[in-house]
Design a protein around this motif. Sequence first.
Motif, PDB file in Angstrom:
ATOM      1  N   ASP A   1       0.930  -1.351   0.177  1.00  0.00           N
ATOM      2  CA  ASP A   1      -0.167   0.174   0.035  1.00  0.00           C
ATOM      3  C   ASP A   1       1.128   1.172   0.077  1.00  0.00           C
ATOM      4  OD1 ASP A   1      -2.231  -1.532   0.045  1.00  0.00           O
ATOM      5  OD2 ASP A   1      -2.632  -1.420   2.307  1.00  0.00           O
ATOM      6  N   ASP A   2       2.026   1.320   0.845  1.00  0.00           N
ATOM      7  CA  ASP A   2       2.834   2.380   0.963  1.00  0.00           C
ATOM      8  C   ASP A   2       3.699   2.432  -0.355  1.00  0.00           C
ATOM      9  OD1 ASP A   2       1.982   2.780   3.712  1.00  0.00           O
ATOM     10  OD2 ASP A   2       3.983   1.913   4.294  1.00  0.00           O
ATOM     11  N   ALA A   3       4.076   1.559  -1.208  1.00  0.00           N
ATOM     12  CA  ALA A   3       4.567   1.766  -2.367  1.00  0.00           C
ATOM     13  C   ALA A   3       3.872   2.203  -3.715  1.00  0.00           C
ATOM     14  CB  ALA A   3       5.344   0.274  -2.656  1.00  0.00           C
ATOM     15  N   GLY A   4       2.413   2.289  -3.342  1.00  0.00           N
ATOM     16  CA  GLY A   4       1.377   2.581  -4.319  1.00  0.00           C
ATOM     17  C   GLY A   4       0.694   1.628  -4.947  1.00  0.00           C
ATOM     18  N   PHE A   5       0.646   0.489  -4.478  1.00  0.00           N
ATOM     19  CA  PHE A   5      -0.263  -0.600  -4.954  1.00  0.00           C
ATOM     20  C   PHE A   5      -1.668  -0.299  -4.525  1.00  0.00           C
ATOM     21  CE2 PHE A   5       4.039  -2.554  -5.610  1.00  0.00           C
ATOM     22  CZ  PHE A   5       3.892  -3.177  -6.718  1.00  0.00           C
ATOM     23  N   ILE A   6      -2.666  -0.752  -5.433  1.00  0.00           N
ATOM     24  CA  ILE A   6      -3.870  -0.768  -5.131  1.00  0.00           C
ATOM     25  C   ILE A   6      -4.710  -2.042  -4.972  1.00  0.00           C
ATOM     26  CG2 ILE A   6      -4.279   1.554  -5.881  1.00  0.00           C
ATOM     27  CD1 ILE A   6      -5.780   0.552  -8.228  1.00  0.00           C
ATOM     28  N   GLN A   7      -5.889  -2.108  -4.338  1.00  0.00           N
ATOM     29  CA  GLN A   7      -6.632  -3.359  -4.436  1.00  0.00           C
ATOM     30  C   GLN A   7      -5.867  -4.424  -3.978  1.00  0.00           C
ATOM     31  OE1 GLN A   7      -8.051  -4.138  -8.333  1.00  0.00           O
ATOM     32  NE2 GLN A   7      -8.524  -2.086  -8.697  1.00  0.00           N
ATOM     33  N   THR A   8      -5.060  -3.895  -2.701  1.00  0.00           N
ATOM     34  CA  THR A   8      -4.042  -5.367  -2.287  1.00  0.00           C
ATOM     35  C   THR A   8      -5.037  -6.270  -1.452  1.00  0.00           C
ATOM     36  OG1 THR A   8      -2.646  -3.364  -1.933  1.00  0.00           O
ATOM     37  CG2 THR A   8      -1.884  -5.521  -0.961  1.00  0.00           C
ATOM     38  N   GLU A   9      -4.737  -7.553  -1.502  1.00  0.00           N
ATOM     39  CA  GLU A   9      -5.585  -8.511  -0.843  1.00  0.00           C
ATOM     40  C   GLU A   9      -4.466  -9.302  -0.303  1.00  0.00           C
ATOM     41  OE1 GLU A   9      -8.824  -8.698  -0.503  1.00  0.00           O
ATOM     42  OE2 GLU A   9      -9.630  -7.136  -1.697  1.00  0.00           O
ATOM     43  N   ILE A  10      -4.835 -10.087   0.969  1.00  0.00           N
ATOM     44  CA  ILE A  10      -4.205 -11.086   1.435  1.00  0.00           C
ATOM     45  C   ILE A  10      -5.103 -12.374   1.433  1.00  0.00           C
ATOM     46  CG2 ILE A  10      -3.440 -12.073   3.799  1.00  0.00           C
ATOM     47  CD1 ILE A  10      -3.006  -9.159   4.723  1.00  0.00           C
ATOM     48  N   TYR A  11      -4.439 -13.522   0.886  1.00  0.00           N
ATOM     49  CA  TYR A  11      -5.180 -14.862   0.702  1.00  0.00           C
ATOM     50  C   TYR A  11      -4.302 -15.671   1.872  1.00  0.00           C
ATOM     51  CZ  TYR A  11      -7.247 -12.771  -3.284  1.00  0.00           C
ATOM     52  OH  TYR A  11      -7.845 -11.887  -4.202  1.00  0.00           O
ATOM     53  N   ARG A  12      -5.133 -16.615   2.552  1.00  0.00           N
ATOM     54  CA  ARG A  12      -4.307 -17.537   3.651  1.00  0.00           C
ATOM     55  C   ARG A  12      -4.737 -19.057   3.058  1.00  0.00           C
ATOM     56  NH1 ARG A  12      -2.229 -14.278   7.834  1.00  0.00           N
ATOM     57  NH2 ARG A  12      -3.502 -12.171   7.985  1.00  0.00           N
ATOM     58  N   MET A  13      -3.811 -19.831   3.362  1.00  0.00           N
ATOM     59  CA  MET A  13      -3.845 -21.358   3.304  1.00  0.00           C
ATOM     60  C   MET A  13      -3.337 -21.788   4.369  1.00  0.00           C
ATOM     61  SD  MET A  13      -3.181 -24.046   0.125  1.00  0.00           S
ATOM     62  CE  MET A  13      -1.340 -23.911   0.046  1.00  0.00           C
ATOM     63  N   LYS A  14      -4.040 -22.906   5.014  1.00  0.00           N
ATOM     64  CA  LYS A  14      -3.255 -23.336   6.292  1.00  0.00           C
ATOM     65  C   LYS A  14      -2.106 -24.339   5.819  1.00  0.00           C
ATOM     66  CE  LYS A  14      -7.678 -23.348   9.022  1.00  0.00           C
ATOM     67  NZ  LYS A  14      -8.422 -24.224   9.708  1.00  0.00           N
ATOM     68  N   PRO A  15      -1.222 -24.492   6.660  1.00  0.00           N
ATOM     69  CA  PRO A  15      -1.177 -23.935   8.094  1.00  0.00           C
ATOM     70  C   PRO A  15      -0.707 -22.658   8.094  1.00  0.00           C
ATOM     71  CG  PRO A  15       0.809 -25.252   7.494  1.00  0.00           C
ATOM     72  CD  PRO A  15       0.035 -25.562   6.347  1.00  0.00           C
ATOM     73  N   SER A  16       0.376 -22.124   7.267  1.00  0.00           N
ATOM     74  CA  SER A  16       0.794 -20.951   7.421  1.00  0.00           C
ATOM     75  C   SER A  16       1.098 -20.211   5.861  1.00  0.00           C
ATOM     76  CB  SER A  16       2.131 -20.751   8.128  1.00  0.00           C
ATOM     77  OG  SER A  16       3.034 -21.277   7.394  1.00  0.00           O
ATOM     78  N   ASN A  17       0.545 -20.597   5.026  1.00  0.00           N
ATOM     79  CA  ASN A  17       0.864 -20.190   3.777  1.00  0.00           C
ATOM     80  C   ASN A  17       0.027 -18.838   3.289  1.00  0.00           C
ATOM     81  OD1 ASN A  17       2.364 -22.055   3.358  1.00  0.00           O
ATOM     82  ND2 ASN A  17       1.295 -23.143   1.669  1.00  0.00           N
ATOM     83  N   ALA A  18       0.496 -17.941   2.576  1.00  0.00           N
ATOM     84  CA  ALA A  18      -0.151 -16.535   2.246  1.00  0.00           C
ATOM     85  C   ALA A  18       0.404 -16.017   1.011  1.00  0.00           C
ATOM     86  CB  ALA A  18       0.136 -15.688   3.388  1.00  0.00           C
ATOM     87  N   THR A  19      -0.458 -15.582   0.216  1.00  0.00           N
ATOM     88  CA  THR A  19      -0.322 -14.864  -0.926  1.00  0.00           C
ATOM     89  C   THR A  19      -0.837 -13.579  -0.643  1.00  0.00           C
ATOM     90  OG1 THR A  19      -0.369 -16.840  -2.211  1.00  0.00           O
ATOM     91  CG2 THR A  19      -0.793 -14.743  -3.514  1.00  0.00           C
ATOM     92  N   ILE A  20      -0.012 -12.439  -0.966  1.00  0.00           N
ATOM     93  CA  ILE A  20      -0.590 -11.058  -1.024  1.00  0.00           C
ATOM     94  C   ILE A  20      -0.535 -10.509  -2.725  1.00  0.00           C
ATOM     95  CG2 ILE A  20      -0.169  -8.968  -0.121  1.00  0.00           C
ATOM     96  CD1 ILE A  20       1.403 -11.938   1.605  1.00  0.00           C
ATOM     97  N   ILE A  21      -1.427 -10.235  -3.035  1.00  0.00           N
ATOM     98  CA  ILE A  21      -1.528  -9.504  -4.200  1.00  0.00           C
ATOM     99  C   ILE A  21      -1.834  -8.118  -4.437  1.00  0.00           C
ATOM    100  CG2 ILE A  21      -2.551  -9.697  -6.602  1.00  0.00           C
ATOM    101  CD1 ILE A  21      -3.062 -12.611  -5.876  1.00  0.00           C
ATOM    102  N   GLY A  22      -0.989  -7.280  -5.233  1.00  0.00           N
ATOM    103  CA  GLY A  22      -1.296  -5.897  -5.264  1.00  0.00           C
ATOM    104  C   GLY A  22      -1.304  -5.671  -6.793  1.00  0.00           C
ATOM    105  N   VAL A  23      -1.820  -4.438  -7.125  1.00  0.00           N
ATOM    106  CA  VAL A  23      -2.062  -4.026  -8.428  1.00  0.00           C
ATOM    107  C   VAL A  23      -1.672  -2.502  -8.702  1.00  0.00           C
ATOM    108  CG1 VAL A  23      -4.135  -3.695 -10.283  1.00  0.00           C
ATOM    109  CG2 VAL A  23      -4.427  -5.226  -8.492  1.00  0.00           C
ATOM    110  N   LYS A  24      -0.811  -2.512  -9.887  1.00  0.00           N
ATOM    111  CA  LYS A  24      -0.511  -1.132 -10.228  1.00  0.00           C
ATOM    112  C   LYS A  24      -1.493  -0.211 -10.671  1.00  0.00           C
ATOM    113  CE  LYS A  24       2.936   1.520 -13.047  1.00  0.00           C
ATOM    114  NZ  LYS A  24       4.283   1.253 -13.788  1.00  0.00           N
ATOM    115  N   ALA A  25      -1.606   0.767  -9.984  1.00  0.00           N
ATOM    116  CA  ALA A  25      -2.801   1.794 -10.318  1.00  0.00           C
ATOM    117  C   ALA A  25      -2.323   2.549 -11.740  1.00  0.00           C
ATOM    118  CB  ALA A  25      -2.861   2.890  -9.393  1.00  0.00           C
TER     119      ALA A  25
END
Length: 203
Positions: free
Chosen positions: A179-203
């Motif tokens: 968000d601070d870097a200027g990405f928008i629509q940033t979403e966090i997705y989680r999959m057990k036990p600890s996996n995560a995917t974070i996706i951001g879009v360039k405005a």
Amino acid sequence: MGLLKKLFTNCACPKGRMGRAMLKFMNLCHAPLTNWGLKLVNIQDGWTMLDIGCGGGATLQRLLRKSKGAAVYGIDISEESVAKAKKVNAGVLNKQVFVCQGSAEKLPYEDGKFDLVTAVETVYFWPNLPGCLQEVRRVLKQGGKFAIMVEVVDGDSMWTNVVEGMTAYSPDELKSMLDDAGFIQTEIYRMKPSNATIIGVKA
């Protein structure tokens, strides 16, 4: 523990025989995280894509399979990784897959080149992460996506003690930095036990 530490420290910049063993290990063990994370992106045919920290080159193969007529680029700081990624993708090298050595701090690509940039299990090792995120944003097309995939999401993780030079970030921290870097629509997705995917879009 000394041998284990030496082996896993090769995660950051694989070198020599241990590095080659680690690249094989990473190609195999990162598959579930990568396959899940890429499903979240909705990849289209004909995309131009970049995998930063491409390691043994398996993610490059996966990206190519998901996009008919794609051009896929890989970059890694490790000479050993670049050699392995080129070998794994030898049939399409310099035709549809392009691999080079380099750092996330200074990406050797023009502005607005990529539809998608991926980073699988690698942001832990990026120096000056906010600066690297600005570089990723620079090389993305408008509306292009950046997908960060991580398995270690706890700053107190045992891995940060085993792997030299590793910094673990929580998904919320990564989202905040995007968000601070200027990405928008940033979403966090989680999959057990600890996996995560974070996706951001360039405005």
